[in-house]
Design a protein around this motif. Structure first.
Motif, PDB file in Angstrom:
ATOM      1  N   LYS A  20      41.596   1.483   1.628  1.00 56.65           N
ATOM      2  CA  LYS A  20      40.539   2.058   0.791  1.00 56.65           C
ATOM      3  C   LYS A  20      39.194   1.403   1.106  1.00 56.65           C
ATOM      4  CE  LYS A  20      43.555   3.247  -3.141  1.00 56.65           C
ATOM      5  NZ  LYS A  20      43.411   4.705  -3.129  1.00 56.65           N
ATOM      6  N   LEU A  21      39.193   0.082   1.289  1.00 55.80           N
ATOM      7  CA  LEU A  21      37.946  -0.611   1.616  1.00 55.80           C
ATOM      8  C   LEU A  21      37.363  -0.087   2.922  1.00 55.80           C
ATOM      9  CD1 LEU A  21      38.674  -4.330   0.662  1.00 55.80           C
ATOM     10  CD2 LEU A  21      36.861  -2.881  -0.267  1.00 55.80           C
ATOM     11  N   ALA A  22      38.210   0.143   3.906  1.00 48.15           N
ATOM     12  CA  ALA A  22      37.723   0.649   5.194  1.00 48.15           C
ATOM     13  C   ALA A  22      37.072   2.025   5.035  1.00 48.15           C
ATOM     14  CB  ALA A  22      38.874   0.700   6.201  1.00 48.15           C
ATOM     15  N   LEU A  23      37.687   2.898   4.236  1.00 48.36           N
ATOM     16  CA  LEU A  23      37.121   4.229   4.002  1.00 48.36           C
ATOM     17  C   LEU A  23      35.773   4.128   3.287  1.00 48.36           C
ATOM     18  CD1 LEU A  23      40.359   6.110   2.885  1.00 48.36           C
ATOM     19  CD2 LEU A  23      39.082   6.515   4.997  1.00 48.36           C
ATOM     20  N   LEU A  24      35.703   3.281   2.290  1.00 49.10           N
ATOM     21  CA  LEU A  24      34.459   3.122   1.537  1.00 49.10           C
ATOM     22  C   LEU A  24      33.359   2.542   2.413  1.00 49.10           C
ATOM     23  CD1 LEU A  24      35.976   1.703  -1.779  1.00 49.10           C
ATOM     24  CD2 LEU A  24      34.923   3.946  -1.489  1.00 49.10           C
ATOM     25  N   ARG A  25      33.688   1.539   3.189  1.00 48.83           N
ATOM     26  CA  ARG A  25      32.681   0.918   4.061  1.00 48.83           C
ATOM     27  C   ARG A  25      32.089   1.933   5.029  1.00 48.83           C
ATOM     28  NH1 ARG A  25      34.802  -4.771   6.388  1.00 48.83           N
ATOM     29  NH2 ARG A  25      32.760  -4.563   7.413  1.00 48.83           N
ATOM     30  N   ALA A  26      32.950   2.722   5.631  1.00 49.98           N
ATOM     31  CA  ALA A  26      32.459   3.720   6.585  1.00 49.98           C
ATOM     32  C   ALA A  26      31.575   4.748   5.890  1.00 49.98           C
ATOM     33  CB  ALA A  26      33.649   4.405   7.268  1.00 49.98           C
ATOM     34  N   HIS A  27      31.969   5.168   4.697  1.00 42.07           N
ATOM     35  CA  HIS A  27      31.177   6.179   3.990  1.00 42.07           C
ATOM     36  C   HIS A  27      29.812   5.631   3.600  1.00 42.07           C
ATOM     37  CE1 HIS A  27      30.787   9.916   1.682  1.00 42.07           C
ATOM     38  NE2 HIS A  27      30.111   9.187   0.805  1.00 42.07           N
ATOM     39  N   PHE A  28      29.767   4.414   3.077  1.00 37.64           N
ATOM     40  CA  PHE A  28      28.488   3.847   2.641  1.00 37.64           C
ATOM     41  C   PHE A  28      27.570   3.552   3.828  1.00 37.64           C
ATOM     42  CE2 PHE A  28      30.953   2.139  -1.223  1.00 37.64           C
ATOM     43  CZ  PHE A  28      30.667   3.291  -1.939  1.00 37.64           C
ATOM     44  N   ARG A  29      28.134   3.326   4.991  1.00 43.57           N
ATOM     45  CA  ARG A  29      27.317   3.098   6.183  1.00 43.57           C
ATOM     46  C   ARG A  29      26.830   4.408   6.790  1.00 43.57           C
ATOM     47  NH1 ARG A  29      24.297  -0.739   8.282  1.00 43.57           N
ATOM     48  NH2 ARG A  29      25.923  -2.330   8.059  1.00 43.57           N
ATOM     49  N   GLN A  30      27.653   5.445   6.776  1.00 44.93           N
ATOM     50  CA  GLN A  30      27.351   6.656   7.542  1.00 44.93           C
ATOM     51  C   GLN A  30      26.711   7.765   6.716  1.00 44.93           C
ATOM     52  OE1 GLN A  30      31.167   7.679   9.220  1.00 44.93           O
ATOM     53  NE2 GLN A  30      31.372   5.706  10.274  1.00 44.93           N
ATOM     54  N   ALA A  31      27.023   7.855   5.441  1.00 47.63           N
ATOM     55  CA  ALA A  31      26.471   8.946   4.626  1.00 47.63           C
ATOM     56  C   ALA A  31      24.978   8.718   4.397  1.00 47.63           C
ATOM     57  CB  ALA A  31      27.205   9.036   3.294  1.00 47.63           C
ATOM     58  N   PRO A  32      24.200   9.781   4.344  1.00 40.76           N
ATOM     59  CA  PRO A  32      22.754   9.622   4.128  1.00 40.76           C
ATOM     60  C   PRO A  32      22.440   9.377   2.660  1.00 40.76           C
ATOM     61  CG  PRO A  32      23.302  11.943   4.308  1.00 40.76           C
ATOM     62  CD  PRO A  32      24.580  11.199   4.558  1.00 40.76           C
ATOM     63  N   ASP A  33      21.212   8.910   2.408  1.00 40.64           N
ATOM     64  CA  ASP A  33      20.697   8.855   1.039  1.00 40.64           C
ATOM     65  C   ASP A  33      20.252  10.262   0.646  1.00 40.64           C
ATOM     66  OD1 ASP A  33      21.006   6.073   0.662  1.00 40.64           O
ATOM     67  OD2 ASP A  33      19.168   5.679   1.781  1.00 40.64           O
ATOM     68  N   PRO A  34      20.391  10.696  -0.603  1.00 40.62           N
ATOM     69  CA  PRO A  34      20.970   9.955  -1.735  1.00 40.62           C
ATOM     70  C   PRO A  34      22.465  10.184  -1.897  1.00 40.62           C
ATOM     71  CG  PRO A  34      20.044  11.994  -2.545  1.00 40.62           C
ATOM     72  CD  PRO A  34      19.803  11.995  -1.046  1.00 40.62           C
ATOM     73  N   ASP A 157      31.167  -6.300   1.874  1.00 44.31           N
ATOM     74  CA  ASP A 157      31.795  -6.486   3.183  1.00 44.31           C
ATOM     75  C   ASP A 157      31.011  -5.784   4.293  1.00 44.31           C
ATOM     76  OD1 ASP A 157      33.742  -7.879   1.860  1.00 44.31           O
ATOM     77  OD2 ASP A 157      35.250  -6.283   1.944  1.00 44.31           O
ATOM     78  N   GLU A 158      30.580  -4.565   4.019  1.00 44.99           N
ATOM     79  CA  GLU A 158      29.934  -3.770   5.066  1.00 44.99           C
ATOM     80  C   GLU A 158      28.540  -4.281   5.400  1.00 44.99           C
ATOM     81  OE1 GLU A 158      29.345  -1.056   8.017  1.00 44.99           O
ATOM     82  OE2 GLU A 158      31.214  -1.580   6.986  1.00 44.99           O
ATOM     83  N   PHE A 159      27.803  -4.728   4.374  1.00 47.68           N
ATOM     84  CA  PHE A 159      26.405  -5.104   4.604  1.00 47.68           C
ATOM     85  C   PHE A 159      26.187  -6.612   4.555  1.00 47.68           C
ATOM     86  CE2 PHE A 159      26.341  -0.764   2.907  1.00 47.68           C
ATOM     87  CZ  PHE A 159      25.593  -0.121   3.890  1.00 47.68           C
TER      88      PHE A 159
END
Length: 530
Positions: A20-34, A157-159
């Motif tokens: 789950k952490l891996a999925l969340l990290r990728a989404h928060f890095r790749q998805a645009p704002d907002p 973790d991601e940032f």
């Protein structure tokens, strides 16, 4: 919406925390704002949308699909969002699918009268997966096994930012968190007044199994013990700017307890237990429950259930942060702070004296008679850390009570359990003019394995007698051994009592239902007459 729907689908089908952490990290890095900010808000429970009721959604789908077909499909599938997502007919010509931000903006701006048409139009633009996500999002049924803390951990973790700092800033920020993501990606830290912000709480782990043996091998003098009171954990902060009262998850609970806020004339931040205390006596949890989750309280509630804080720890003394200090030093500061301020409706949870582990074990075994949940153990040299670190704090709860109850009703679960009857209501026998009858005393949906769930589901389907919407009544034929922490009076239950934290301990396939427990015995545990 398509990207967000893919995230939800991945989270539902990924049971492991690291996955789950891996999925969340990728989404928060790749998805645009907002979009990523609104996704974060949805997962953390801070996204506020207009109330979209299941009845509104059912009305929409019955305008597009034969109502009988829809009801039969819903009965078979068992989940409204999944049924509507699959059965909604494709539009002949529709605009491209909207982004999550566009969807949220549209829902927040829509007037009550225009929401049905807006929702139908969005359904037309989405595929089945995104329709499912939209329904879960708009009805508040987002259950994908992700807590607010796990989402924040993914950000840390991601940032490569401290989780503790993210949690402290969190309560001064709002969706879609553009300033938070700007800081995470190397910008300036958001300017925020944190004087009344929630401080991430330190939580304890259950003391059992090998952990218990390990602790008992250590010198008893290295540890402090205190009562685990049966209320709710709170954090109370007061500064020159005002006062705040938070639950353990950071939820603002102040509106339900104005009697406490009015008396917080001191300065500092206290970690403690919220209780109802009358004439110096702690009342059962049921008394506190009458005031929880209320936006307003009546004068009668304030009189009958006076709120009180029993302090465990002092996190801030005025503006000074005490969290890096050892527990023993913080407790000494707490005692001096209480002597200085003499706070109203607040006292200190005293330490339980003990010379050896045998004496403490005997004290813990007496907890039920003293209306206590058990004991807390805390290392005297431990600083106050956020989250649930293993080692410094332990909760040693009293052994649960058990009762043999009869399965009465079943309901389908959610997520990967939506195809199984996994939520069970059970009862105990009582005498009536027409003979013995069952009265419901609790509901549980945990404590069994996947293999046991499959067998329970099969039994429910074979023994159904009546339907009440999504609920199925079953013939009395199966006994469940239920473990529970306490039982308390409940005017909402026909039996007059309700179990606290019930979970299924064992399925008694071998036991005749006539031998299940009687209601009189359970009422006696709650201090009620037969």
């Amino acid at each position: 919406m398509q990207r967000f729907a893919a995230l939800l689908e991945g989270l539902v089908h990924t049971p492991q925390r690291n996955g789950k952490l891996a999925l969340l990290r990728a989404h928060f890095r790749q998805a645009p704002d907002p979009d990523r900010g609104w996704a974060l808000a949805a997962l953390a429970g801070t996204l506020e949308l207009p109330n979209i009721t299941p009845s509104l959604i059912r009305g929409l789908v019955e305008d597009r699909v034969d109502p009988v077909l829809f009801r039969l499909s819903y009965d078979f599938v068992g989940d409204l969002a999944e049924t509507v997502a699959l059965i909604w007919p494709p539009a002949r010509a529709a605009a491209p699918p909207p982004a999550l931000g566009e969807t949220v903006d549209a829902l927040r701006a829509a007037a009550r009268a225009t929401r049905p048409a807006l929702l139908a139009g969005l359904f037309d633009r989405l595929d089945s997966s995104a329709r499912f996500a939209l329904i879960k999002l708009s009805t508040g049924g987002l259950r994908v096994g992700v807590s607010a803390r796990l989402a924040k951990q993914a950000l840390a973790d991601e940032f490569d930012r401290p989780l503790e700092r993210i949690e402290e800033l969190w309560f001064a920020l709002s969706p879609p968190y553009a300033d938070l993501f700007a800081w995470l990606e190397g910008g300036d830290e958001p300017a925020a007044d944190l004087s009344l912000a929630f401080r991430p709480m330190m939580l304890a782990n259950p003391l059992e199994g090998p952990h218990l043996d390990k602790i008992f091998a250590e010198p008893a003098c290295d540890w402090a013990a205190e009562v685990k009171w049966d209320g709710i954990r709170v954090q109370a902060a007061a500064t020159d700017q005002g006062a705040a009262l938070y639950s353990r998850t950071g939820e603002d609970v102040a509106p339900a307890f104005p009697d406490l806020l009015d008396r917080m004339q001191w300065r500092g931040c206290v970690d403690g237990e919220l209780l109802v205390v009358v004439d110096g006596q702690v009342q059962p949890f049921a008394a506190l429950q009458t005031r929880l989750n209320r936006k307003r309280v009546t004068a009668r509630m304030l009189q009958d259930a006076p709120a009180h804080i029993r302090a465990y720890d002092l996190l801030h003394d005025g503006e000074q942060d005490l969290r890096p200090l050892p527990y023993a030093d913080r407790r000494a500061r707490l005692a001096a702070w209480a002597e200085r301020w003499r706070p109203d409706r607040l006292d200190i949870s005293l330490e339980v004296p003990f010379d050896d582990w045998t004496a403490l074990a005997a004290r813990r075994d007496a907890a039920r008679g003293a209306e206590e949940e058990g004991l807390m153990l805390k290392r005297r040299d431990a600083p106050y850390l956020s989250g649930r670190p293993v080692g410094p704090w332990w909760k040693w709860k009293r052994d649960p009570l058990t009762a043999d109850c009869v399965l009465m009703y079943a309901q389908r679960g959610h997520g990967r359990r939506s195809s199984f009857y996994s939520d069970y209501t059970f009862g105990a026998w009582q005498d009536t003019p027409d003979g013995p009858a069952l009265a419901p005393v609790g509901k549980a949906y945990s404590g069994y394995t996947d293999e046991e769930l499959a067998r329970l589901d099969k039994w429910v389907r074979a023994n159904m007698t009546e339907r009440f919407g999504p609920v199925r009544a079953v013939a009395p034929g199966l006994v469940l051994e239920v473990a529970f922490d306490a039982i308390q009076p409940s005017p909402r239950h026909r039996s007059g009592v309700a179990m606290r934290f019930p979970r299924i301990k064992r399925i008694r396939w071998d036991k005749p239902v006539e031998e299940a427990d009687r209601l009189d015995a359970l009422r006696a545990l709650a201090g009620l007459a037969p």
